[in-house]
Design an enzyme around this catalytic site. Structure first.
Site, PDB file in Angstrom:
ATOM      1  N   ASN A  97     -22.606 -34.072  29.857  1.00  0.00           N
ATOM      2  CA  ASN A  97     -24.128 -34.510  30.704  1.00  0.00           C
ATOM      3  C   ASN A  97     -23.767 -35.924  30.574  1.00  0.00           C
ATOM      4  O   ASN A  97     -23.860 -36.257  29.548  1.00  0.00           O
ATOM      5  CB  ASN A  97     -25.480 -33.512  29.110  1.00  0.00           C
ATOM      6  CG  ASN A  97     -27.222 -34.399  30.079  1.00  0.00           C
ATOM      7  OD1 ASN A  97     -27.135 -33.601  30.850  1.00  0.00           O
ATOM      8  ND2 ASN A  97     -27.481 -34.775  29.151  1.00  0.00           N
TER       9      ASN A  97
ATOM     10  N   TYR B 139     -34.513 -37.732  38.827  1.00  0.00           N
ATOM     11  CA  TYR B 139     -36.236 -38.221  38.977  1.00  0.00           C
ATOM     12  C   TYR B 139     -36.508 -40.224  38.981  1.00  0.00           C
ATOM     13  O   TYR B 139     -36.649 -40.093  40.339  1.00  0.00           O
ATOM     14  CB  TYR B 139     -35.264 -38.542  36.769  1.00  0.00           C
ATOM     15  CG  TYR B 139     -35.382 -37.760  35.633  1.00  0.00           C
ATOM     16  CD1 TYR B 139     -36.115 -36.495  35.056  1.00  0.00           C
ATOM     17  CD2 TYR B 139     -34.046 -37.629  35.608  1.00  0.00           C
ATOM     18  CE1 TYR B 139     -36.313 -35.634  34.894  1.00  0.00           C
ATOM     19  CE2 TYR B 139     -34.002 -36.707  34.884  1.00  0.00           C
ATOM     20  CZ  TYR B 139     -34.531 -35.731  34.197  1.00  0.00           C
ATOM     21  OH  TYR B 139     -34.210 -34.310  33.794  1.00  0.00           O
TER      22      TYR B 139
END
Length: 448
Positions: free
Chosen positions: A155, A224
């Site tokens: 990640n 985001y």
């Protein structure tokens, strides 16, 4: 950028932390595979992810989450795992159980190592090489599950420092996994806390893809605050499409401390262009980003506004998700893996244009595709027209409402692919017969 999770009173640092199914002609594999920038399952059926992230490593007791997200329509779940370097290790037995939960609920498992998050900036984060050590250590739980599992190496493997080696490190990690016997589709996250504001992944993705001996790698961007405008979203995803490289939105939210992502464009553009996505996250967020929970306290009867948006909103999971055909065993409508002509570098001004491609041809039949591209302004709908000159006749079509009068054909958008941003594209396809010659007709496009 960052987000935080809390478990048992401790705040754990993490980060920002159509689907249609189509058949790729004459294709089958032991597991998932990549061709022409698209992801296919073991039966040769195109698979577009529509799912959510689940923080399993911090909430291992929440095993009902798999059934709950499936009941709400998801076809995939990205599962947070840990190597033991930053958080308690998920053992091979635990990973096997996670995979069995995915399979029991007819979900595709995207398994990711979270300990790499923000390496180079985040204290305690590990390298991609160390993540590979973990994957190889649990290979026994993974081997034989290639039809149901995608391996997301690490990640958000770099923060905003030290990410210049992302391409080399990612390529080496892939090669080590292949040498270790993993035949799964591999997913690679972007640096810069997953958001790739430096365009490091975007500009080096082809090199990393070609480093995979199996050519079976998918790229993942996390959206985001960096992606707070439609132009940023469509440009980034569109460049991967133009390059014929597979891209998914591995995480995104509707709000965040670093800015307000444009989730409507993420969803609509992904739907129009058959790009997979996995929203963050099912439940369990803390440290100030609790608003990213889709369900309150893991309760599917208590969906938050974000959960309602993801599951039940326009271009959301309920409207667009299709179960992987490795579970259903159905035979969906054939189509092309990807357009053969990339979107124009400079979009035409005003209205829309259309291009016609013969994707595949055999004696007496062929598969065609028409790509529609918006001009310099967004459009809310489109109509294309053409006239066959060789006696061709369409027998089936998809992604458009098709009608004909003799040799003249008209195709209009359907409800999910009519809205296109400036320069954005969508496509529809058909199967037709021909006799003698099969010339490509000129196609016109009118925007509404």
């Amino acid at each position: 950028m960052r987000k935080r999770l809390s478990v048992a009173g401790a705040v754990l640092l993490t980060v920002l932390a159509a689907v249609f199914v189509f058949v790729q002609p004459a294709h089958a594999a032991a597991g998932f595979s990549v061709a022409n920038g698209r992801l296919y399952d073991a039966g040769g059926t195109e698979f577009v992810m529509r799912g959510v992230n689940h923080a399993h490593t911090w909430y291992p007791q929440q095993t009902s989450s798999f059934a709950n997200v499936k009941a709400l329509g998801a076809n995939a779940v990205r599962v947070v795992l840990a190597t033991g370097d930053r958080w308690a290790k998920n053992s091979a037995a635990d990973v096997s159980n996670v995979i069995s939960l995915c399979k029991a609920n007819r979900l595709i498992c995207v398994l990711e190592v979270h300990d790499t998050t923000g390496y180079g900036e985040q204290s305690g984060a590990i390298t991609l090489d160390r993540a590979v050590d973990y994957w190889l250590s649990i290979a026994g739980a993974l081997n034989g599950q290639e039809k149901y599992v995608i391996v997301n190496i690490g990640n958000e493997p770099y923060g905003n420092q030290g990410y210049a080696t992302w391409a080399t490190d990612s390529a080496n990690a892939i090669k080590r996994l292949r040498a270790g016997g993993l035949a799964h589709t591999i997913m690679v996250d972007a640096p810069n806390w997953g958001q790739d504001w430096s365009f490091t992944m975007r500009d080096n993705a082809a090199t990393v893809f070609n480093a995979d001996p199996a050519k079976n790698t998918v790229f993942s961007i996390h959206m985001y605050g960096v992606f707070d405008t439609a132009a940023e979203i469509t440009d980034y995803l569109g460049r991967f499409r133009s390059a014929g490289l597979p891209i998914v939105v591995g995480e995104f939210g509707f709000n965040h401390s670093d800015g307000n992502p444009d989730e409507d464009t993420i969803l609509s553009y992904s739907q129009a262009n058959r790009i997979g996505w996995l929203g963050w996250s099912w439940s369990g967020n803390g440290g100030g980003v609790e608003y990213l929970d889709m369900a309150t306290n893991f309760d599917p009867a208590q969906l938050t506004s974000w959960g309602q948006r993801i599951f039940n909103g326009a271009n959301g999971i309920k409207a667009t998700a299709r179960e992987a055909s490795v579970y259903s065993g159905t035979t969906p409508t054939p189509t092309t893996p990807t357009p053969t002509t990339p979107p124009p570098t400079t979009p035409p001004t005003g209205g829309c244009t259309a291009s016609y491609t013969i994707v595949n041809q055999w004696q007496g039949g062929f598969q065609g595709e028409v790509k529609v591209t918006a001009g310099s302004a967004a459009i809310t709908g489109w109509t294309t027209k053409w006239t066959f000159a060789g006696g061709q006749t369409v027998s089936q079509s998809w992604n458009a409402a098709l009608s004909s009068s003799g040799a003249a054909y008209t195709a209009r958008n359907v409800d999910y692919n009519g809205r296109l941003g400036a320069g954005a594209s969508t496509s529809f396809g058909f199967i037709a017969s021909w006799n003698g010659t099969n010339p490509a007709p000129a196609v016109t496009c009118t925007a509404s």
